[in-house]
Design a protein around this motif. Structure first.
Motif, mmCIF file in Angstrom:
data_model
loop_
_atom_site.group_PDB
_atom_site.id
_atom_site.type_symbol
_atom_site.label_atom_id
_atom_site.label_comp_id
_atom_site.label_asym_id
_atom_site.label_seq_id
_atom_site.Cartn_x
_atom_site.Cartn_y
_atom_site.Cartn_z
ATOM 1 N N ALA A 114 51.710 47.799 44.748
ATOM 2 C CA ALA A 114 50.892 47.115 43.743
ATOM 3 C C ALA A 114 49.490 46.898 44.301
ATOM 4 N N VAL A 115 48.537 47.736 43.908
ATOM 5 C CA VAL A 115 47.171 47.699 44.430
ATOM 6 C C VAL A 115 46.190 47.581 43.270
ATOM 7 N N GLY A 116 45.134 46.755 43.463
ATOM 8 C CA GLY A 116 44.115 46.603 42.430
ATOM 9 C C GLY A 116 43.061 47.690 42.483
ATOM 10 N N ILE A 117 42.439 47.884 43.659
ATOM 11 C CA ILE A 117 41.474 48.960 43.875
ATOM 12 C C ILE A 117 41.854 49.678 45.163
ATOM 13 N N HIS A 118 41.988 50.989 45.096
ATOM 14 C CA HIS A 118 42.407 51.800 46.238
ATOM 15 C C HIS A 118 41.288 52.769 46.586
ATOM 16 N N VAL A 119 40.739 52.630 47.809
ATOM 17 C CA VAL A 119 39.692 53.519 48.302
ATOM 18 C C VAL A 119 40.278 54.338 49.437
ATOM 19 N N THR A 120 40.161 55.664 49.358
ATOM 20 C CA THR A 120 40.783 56.516 50.374
ATOM 21 C C THR A 120 40.000 57.829 50.489
ATOM 22 N N GLY A 121 40.523 58.740 51.334
ATOM 23 C CA GLY A 121 39.954 60.079 51.427
ATOM 24 C C GLY A 121 38.597 60.157 52.091
ATOM 25 N N GLY A 122 38.288 59.203 52.993
ATOM 26 C CA GLY A 122 36.990 59.235 53.655
ATOM 27 C C GLY A 122 35.823 58.955 52.735
ATOM 28 N N SER A 123 36.041 58.156 51.701
ATOM 29 C CA SER A 123 34.958 57.795 50.778
ATOM 30 C C SER A 123 33.866 57.019 51.517
ATOM 31 N N THR A 124 32.603 57.277 51.191
ATOM 32 C CA THR A 124 31.484 56.609 51.864
ATOM 33 C C THR A 124 30.478 56.098 50.844
ATOM 34 N N GLY A 125 29.745 55.059 51.242
ATOM 35 C CA GLY A 125 28.738 54.499 50.352
ATOM 36 C C GLY A 125 29.326 53.910 49.095
ATOM 37 N N ILE A 126 30.498 53.256 49.226
ATOM 38 C CA ILE A 126 31.188 52.687 48.061
ATOM 39 C C ILE A 126 30.860 51.202 47.954
ATOM 40 N N GLN A 127 30.421 50.779 46.793
ATOM 41 C CA GLN A 127 30.087 49.380 46.531
ATOM 42 C C GLN A 127 31.048 48.844 45.484
ATOM 43 N N ILE A 128 31.798 47.790 45.848
ATOM 44 C CA ILE A 128 32.669 47.090 44.910
ATOM 45 C C ILE A 128 32.074 45.714 44.683
ATOM 46 N N GLY A 129 31.608 45.446 43.481
ATOM 47 C CA GLY A 129 30.935 44.189 43.193
ATOM 48 C C GLY A 129 29.463 44.263 43.555
ATOM 49 N N ASP A 130 28.681 43.369 42.948
ATOM 50 C CA ASP A 130 27.241 43.361 43.190
ATOM 51 C C ASP A 130 26.696 41.982 42.840
ATOM 52 N N ILE A 131 25.764 41.494 43.629
ATOM 53 C CA ILE A 131 25.219 40.158 43.401
ATOM 54 C C ILE A 131 24.444 40.085 42.087
ATOM 55 N N ASP A 132 23.960 41.212 41.580
ATOM 56 C CA ASP A 132 23.186 41.228 40.342
ATOM 57 C C ASP A 132 24.045 41.469 39.105
ATOM 58 N N LEU A 156 34.295 53.858 53.934
ATOM 59 C CA LEU A 156 33.270 52.842 54.182
ATOM 60 C C LEU A 156 32.936 52.148 52.868
ATOM 61 N N VAL A 157 33.096 50.804 52.847
ATOM 62 C CA VAL A 157 32.987 50.049 51.591
ATOM 63 C C VAL A 157 32.195 48.765 51.822
ATOM 64 N N ASN A 158 31.358 48.399 50.854
ATOM 65 C CA ASN A 158 30.787 47.058 50.750
ATOM 66 C C ASN A 158 31.497 46.323 49.623
ATOM 67 N N LEU A 159 31.989 45.118 49.923
ATOM 68 C CA LEU A 159 32.628 44.255 48.925
ATOM 69 C C LEU A 159 31.731 43.041 48.747
ATOM 70 N N GLU A 160 31.154 42.885 47.554
ATOM 71 C CA GLU A 160 30.127 41.870 47.352
ATOM 72 C C GLU A 160 30.330 41.129 46.038
ATOM 73 N N ASN A 161 30.165 39.791 46.099
ATOM 74 C CA ASN A 161 30.273 38.965 44.890
ATOM 75 C C ASN A 161 31.582 39.242 44.160
ATOM 76 N N ALA A 162 32.685 39.225 44.942
ATOM 77 C CA ALA A 162 33.994 39.559 44.381
ATOM 78 C C ALA A 162 35.004 38.459 44.689
ATOM 79 N N ASN A 163 35.971 38.330 43.817
ATOM 80 C CA ASN A 163 37.107 37.429 44.028
ATOM 81 C C ASN A 163 38.362 38.290 43.999
#
Length: 203
Positions: A114-132, A156-163
């Motif tokens: 049971a996963v909400g967001i799944h990032v895999t496969g060497g993904s890069t420059g991924i942004q989940i959420g944003d302050i704006d 590689l992921v940035n997680l920002e302004n997320a719950n």
């Protein structure tokens, strides 16, 4: 100067949907049409979308827009639901993409974790959420190894302004993770709240 495609629940379908005059009714279809036409920005109005998506490269998807897309709406909630065997949002081998202002809501699983967001496969420059953007909410749903955000495969992921909430694990010996990073993956957590529910004792 920055062409966009649009989605709302009462939109249309087909290869012609996406422009402001004819929004798509499904995020996945809007994204397919956007890729085909060189569009890299998608705005999604509030509503429930039973439409799990696999994020494309060089794509920016934001939810929480008013029905006329003029601005974000405080009462507009854009929810992407998974299903019994599919994660709401998957990012696999993708580069330079973002998704924000949405709720990724897992449901009860009959197969897989049971996963909400799944990032895999060497993904890069991924942004989940944003302050704006409006808050991004993620829940893994109910099932084995409930996980809010799972990042693996050296991604590689940035997680920002997320719950983020793991969701509810099931079955003996099942764990729960708000955020799980595996296989040399790196996640930068910025202005976010992450919660893991109690796991289930093993036998």
């Amino acid at each position: 100067p920055n062409p966009k495609y649009y989605v709302r629940t009462n939109g249309s379908t087909g290869a012609g949907c996406g422009p402001l005059a004819e929004p798509c009714s499904k995020i996945s279809e809007a994204q397919a049409n956007a890729v085909a036409n060189g569009i890299e920005t998608i705005r999604v109005a509030g509503g429930n979308y039973n439409d799990p998506i696999s994020l494309a490269s060089d794509m920016d998807i934001t939810g929480g827009w008013k029905q006329d897309f003029s601005d974000f709406g405080p009462s507009e909630v854009t929810t992407i639901f998974g299903n019994a065997n599919t994660t709401p949002v998957t990012v696999d081998g993708v580069s330079n993409s973002s998704i924000s202002g949405i709720t990724a809501q897992g449901v009860a699983r009959t197969s897989g974790s049971a996963v909400g967001i799944h990032v895999t496969g060497g993904s890069t420059g991924i942004q989940i959420g944003d302050i704006d953007s409006p808050d991004t909410l993620v829940a893994g749903g109910t099932g084995p190894n409930a996980t809010g955000v799972l990042v693996e495969g050296g991604s590689l992921v940035n997680l920002e302004n997320a719950n983020v909430n793991s969701g509810t694990p099931t079955a003996a010996g099942s764990s729960a993770y708000g955020l799980r990073a595996l296989e040399l993956s790196v996640v930068n957590v910025i202005l976010s709240e992450i919660t893991g529910q109690p796991g289930v004792d093993g036998v």
